[in-house]
Design an enzyme around this catalytic site. Structure first.
Site, PDB file in Angstrom:
ATOM      1  N   CYS A  97       0.965  -1.239   0.015  1.00  0.00           N
ATOM      2  CA  CYS A  97       0.108   0.044   0.072  1.00  0.00           C
ATOM      3  C   CYS A  97       0.707   1.413   0.110  1.00  0.00           C
ATOM      4  CB  CYS A  97      -0.798   0.223   1.276  1.00  0.00           C
ATOM      5  SG  CYS A  97      -2.135  -1.423   1.405  1.00  0.00           S
TER       6      CYS A  97
ATOM      7  N   GLY B 215      -0.027   0.400  -5.363  1.00  0.00           N
ATOM      8  CA  GLY B 215      -1.157  -0.299  -5.184  1.00  0.00           C
ATOM      9  C   GLY B 215      -2.288   0.175  -5.979  1.00  0.00           C
TER      10      GLY B 215
ATOM     11  N   ASN C 197      -0.193   1.089   5.931  1.00  0.00           N
ATOM     12  CA  ASN C 197       0.644   0.455   4.808  1.00  0.00           C
ATOM     13  C   ASN C 197       1.543  -0.641   5.908  1.00  0.00           C
ATOM     14  OD1 ASN C 197       3.870   1.200   3.118  1.00  0.00           O
ATOM     15  ND2 ASN C 197       2.437  -0.591   2.610  1.00  0.00           N
ATOM     16  N   GLY C 198       1.432  -1.805   5.503  1.00  0.00           N
ATOM     17  CA  GLY C 198       2.276  -2.803   6.140  1.00  0.00           C
ATOM     18  C   GLY C 198       0.880  -3.983   6.639  1.00  0.00           C
TER      19      GLY C 198
ATOM     20  N   TYR D 235      12.612  -3.594  -5.614  1.00  0.00           N
ATOM     21  CA  TYR D 235      11.528  -3.662  -6.462  1.00  0.00           C
ATOM     22  C   TYR D 235      10.419  -2.544  -6.087  1.00  0.00           C
ATOM     23  CZ  TYR D 235       7.389  -4.896  -8.875  1.00  0.00           C
ATOM     24  OH  TYR D 235       6.247  -4.776  -9.588  1.00  0.00           O
TER      25      TYR D 235
ATOM     26  N   CYS E 268       6.361 -12.955   2.232  1.00  0.00           N
ATOM     27  CA  CYS E 268       6.458 -11.712   3.321  1.00  0.00           C
ATOM     28  C   CYS E 268       5.033 -11.736   4.051  1.00  0.00           C
ATOM     29  CB  CYS E 268       6.500 -10.604   2.322  1.00  0.00           C
ATOM     30  SG  CYS E 268       6.775  -9.170   3.407  1.00  0.00           S
TER      31      CYS E 268
ATOM     32  N   CYS F 145      15.401  -6.085   6.865  1.00  0.00           N
ATOM     33  CA  CYS F 145      14.668  -7.248   6.854  1.00  0.00           C
ATOM     34  C   CYS F 145      14.824  -7.961   5.386  1.00  0.00           C
ATOM     35  CB  CYS F 145      12.879  -7.119   7.027  1.00  0.00           C
ATOM     36  SG  CYS F 145      12.014  -8.757   6.878  1.00  0.00           S
TER      37      CYS F 145
ATOM     38  N   CYS G 288      12.415 -12.621   3.027  1.00  0.00           N
ATOM     39  CA  CYS G 288      12.068 -13.220   1.821  1.00  0.00           C
ATOM     40  C   CYS G 288      12.914 -13.978   1.113  1.00  0.00           C
ATOM     41  CB  CYS G 288      11.382 -12.087   0.628  1.00  0.00           C
ATOM     42  SG  CYS G 288      12.365 -10.645   0.574  1.00  0.00           S
TER      43      CYS G 288
END
Ligand code: AMP
Length: 481
Positions: A19, A45, A119-120, A259, A399, A450, A453
Site C-alpha cells: 500500500c 497499489g 501500509n504494512g 523492487y 512476506c 529485513c 523473503c
C-alpha cells in the site's frame, strides 16, 4: 502481549497487500494535493484508492476500486472539502479484492470521528480480532487495520493520541500509519521501521508520504523520515513527536529498495535508484560475463542493468520496448488470452538482439512466468546466448509484513534448484545476486534490514508455522562459467 497463542494457523493462501499513504494538514487544497500524492504513489497499489478530508467539523470520504486517476474525477474531488486530508492506495490482490477493504477506514463512536490509512501487515491481527469478536466487536472488513480502530475504541484513555498509543502497544508487525480526526493528523511508523514514511513541508502545510516522490510532484520539501517507533501529531498548534515504545532492532524492508519503491524516491536514508544501480554493479562483480550487450527488463530491471553495464564495460541497449499504455485489462486478462500478456506489454527489438550474446537484467524472480516469457521473446529476436541475471537473491519465503509475495508453493525458488529454474526459464545461464552482495550494497555498514523473503529470518514472529525451504539454500553456488 500476554495472550495465549492460538494453535498454528494455516499459511494464508492469498498474497499480502502492499500500500501507499499520503496526508496533508493545513492547506486549502488538501484533497487535490492528496490526489496528486496518491497519483505519485500509484505503483504501491492499484486495486483501490481513497481520500478522507476534514473541514474541521466533519470528515468526508470518497473511495472506490480502481486507479487513482479514474476514481478522483473533478466532481469526486469537490465532495472532499477542508484543509486536511489523508489518502491510501491498495495493492492489487486476487482473493480479497473488495470495496469493504478499501482505505482509509472511517469510524465514529467512542473515539470520535477518525480516519485511518495503513501500509504494512500486522502479524497478530487475527489473534486480537478473535479476542475482540468474542467480546462482541463487529468488524466491517477483513483488513488487519481495523483491529487498531477497535482497540482504540475500547481503550480507557481520554485523548485520541493516548488511545492510539494504547492500541499500538498491543499490535505487532509492520505499520506505517496516518490517522486523521477533525482537527488533528497523526503519522506513525512501527518500532522496526518496516515500511517507509516521510514528513515534509509545503508552505505552511505539513505533508506525509510513503515515498518522497509524492513530495516532488506537489513541490513539497522533504524534511525527514519519520523514525521507527515515532508518532508525530500535527494540529494547529504545531507538531509534536513522541517515542512511547521501547526501541527494537530496526528491520526496514530490503524489497522496497529492490523492487517496490520508485527509483526517484529517497527512503531508508538512501536514493532508491542509486541502490539499484549499485546492485547491478555488484552483480557484475559476482558474474563477470563475456557478452555483446546488456538488456534491461523494463522498467524494474533498468537501474540494475545500467549498473551492470557500467561495471562490466558492456554496452547497454534497450532490446525490449515497453508499451506504456497497458491498462489493467491486459495485465490480468482472462485465461483464454492470457498468453498474450507479456507481448502486449513488451516487444523485442530484433536489430539489437540478432546474433548477439546478451545479458538480461531484472530485479527479481517470483513465479518465473514473466522471466520465461521474456527470455523466449529475446530468443525469438535472434539472440544467440542469453544470460539472465537477477539483482536480488532467490525469493524463497513469503512476506508477512506488507509486500505482495505469493505463498511459498508459488515461489519458484522455494521448491526448485538453480538449474531447474534455469531450465524452466530456458536461458543459457542464470545468476542471482548473493545475499552477502545485497547486504554489502544496502547496509553500507550502517543499518540492518529485513531479508526474510530471502533467508526466512523473520524479525517478528508470525503465528503460523513458517515453511521449511524444500531445497538447500543456493545463494553461494559458484558463479556461472
Ligand atoms: P514472476 O517471476 O513472473 O512472478 O515476475 C517477476 C517480476 O515481477 C519481477 O521482474 C518484478 O519486477 C516483479 N515483482 C517482484 N515482486 C513483485 C510483487 N511483490 N508484486 C508484483 N510484482 C513483483
Amino acid at each position: 502481549m500476554g495472550m495465549k497463542q492460538e494453535k498454528a494457523m494455516e499459511i494464508p493462501d492469498k498474497p499480502r497487500e502492499g500500500c501507499g499513504i499520503f496526508g496533508v494538514f493545513n492547506h486549502p487544497e488538501a484533497a487535490n494535493l492528496t490526489y496528486l500524492g496518491l497519483y505519485a504513489l500509484q505503483h504501491r497499489g492499484q486495486e483501490s484508492a481513497g481520500i478522507v478530508s476534514s473541514d474541521g467539523r466533519e470528515l468526508h470520504v470518497h473511495k472506490a476500486m480502481g486507479l487513482v486517476s479514474d476514481i478522483f474525477t473533478e466532481s469526486a474531488l469537490k465532495t472532499l472539502p477542508g484543509s486536511s486530508a489523508i489518502g491510501h492506495v491498495r495493492y492489487s490482490t486476487t482473493g480479497s479484492s473488495h470495496i469493504k477493504n478499501a482505505q482509509p477506514f472511517v469510524v465514529s463512536g467512542g473515539v470520535g470521528n477518525v480516519a485511518i490509512a495503513h501500509n504494512g501487515n500486522l502479524t497478530n491481527a487475527m489473534e486480537i480480532r478473535k479476542e475482540l469478536e468474542s467480546y462482541g466487536s463487529i468488524f466491517q472488513s477483513t483488513m488487519d487495520t481495523e483491529v487498531i480502530i477497535h482497540l482504540m475504541a475500547i481503550s480507557r484513555e481520554k485523548t485520541l493520541l493516548d488511545r492510539l498509543i494504547n492500541a499500538l502497544s498491543r499490535v505487532q508487525g509492520a505499520y506505517s500509519l496516518l490517522l486523521m480526526a477533525e482537527n488533528t493528523m497523526i503519522a506513525v511508523r512501527d518500532p522496526r521501521g518496516f515500511r517507509p514514511l516521510s514528513i515534509g513541508r509545503l508552505g505552511d502545510a505539513t505533508v506525509v508520504a510513503s515515498e518522497s516522490c509524492a513530495f516532488d510532484l506537489i513541490g513539497a520539501a522533504l524534511e525527514r523520515e519519520i523514525d521507527p517507533g515515532e508518532i508525530v501529531s500535527i494540529d494547529k498548534q504545531g507538531r509534536k513527536s513522541y517515542k512511547p515504545f521501547p526501541p527494537l532492532k530496526q528491520s526496514p524492508c530490503v524489497f522496497e529498495f529492490i523492487y517496490f519503491a520508485r527509483p526517484d524516491s529517497f527512503i531508508f536514508g538512501r536514493n532508491v535508484y542509486e541502490i539499484r544501480k549499485e546492485l547491478g554493479r555488484q552483480l557484475a562483480r559476482e558474474y563477470p560475463l563475456e557478452a555483446d550487450v546488456v538488456i534491461p527488463v523494463p522498467d524494474s530491471g533498468m537501474p540494475a542493468a545500467i549498473g551492470y553495464a557500467q561495471e562490466a564495460g558492456i554496452p547497454l541497449e534497450l532490446g525490449l520496448i515497453r508499451n506504456h499504455y497497458v491498462g489493467r485489462t491486459f495485465i490480468e486478462p482472462k485465461q483464454s488470452i492470457r498468453h498474450f500478456g507479456v507481448k502486449i506489454k513488451l516487444n523485442p527489438v530484433r536489430q539489437i538482439l540478432k546474433g548477439k550474446r546478451v545479458v538480461v537484467v531484472d530485479d527479481s524472480i517470483v513465479r518465473a512466468t514473466t522471466g520465461r516469457k521474456i527470455i523466449k521473446m529475446i530468443r525469438s529476436g535472434g539472440a544467440t546466448e542469453i544470460h539472465f541475471l537477477i539483482s536480488s537473491p532467490p525469493t524463497r519465503f513469503p512476506c508477512f509484513y506488507g509486500i505482495d509475495t505469493p505463498t511459498k508453493s508459488e515461489l519458484i525458488a522455494n521448491s526448485h534448484t538453480l538449474e531447474e529454474i534455469r531450465k524452466y526459464i530456458t536461458c543459457d545461464s542464470l545468476g542471482y545476486l548473493s545475499l552477502e552482495g545485497l547486504k554489502y550494497v544496502v547496509e553500507g555498514g550502517r543499518r540492518p534490514f529485513c531479508y526474510a523473503c530471502f533467508d526466512g529470518q523473520y524479525p517478528v514472529e508470525f503465528p503460523v508455522k513458517i515453511p521449511e525451504p524444500q531445497m538447500p539454500l543456493f545463494y553461494n553456488l559458484s558463479p556461472m562459467k
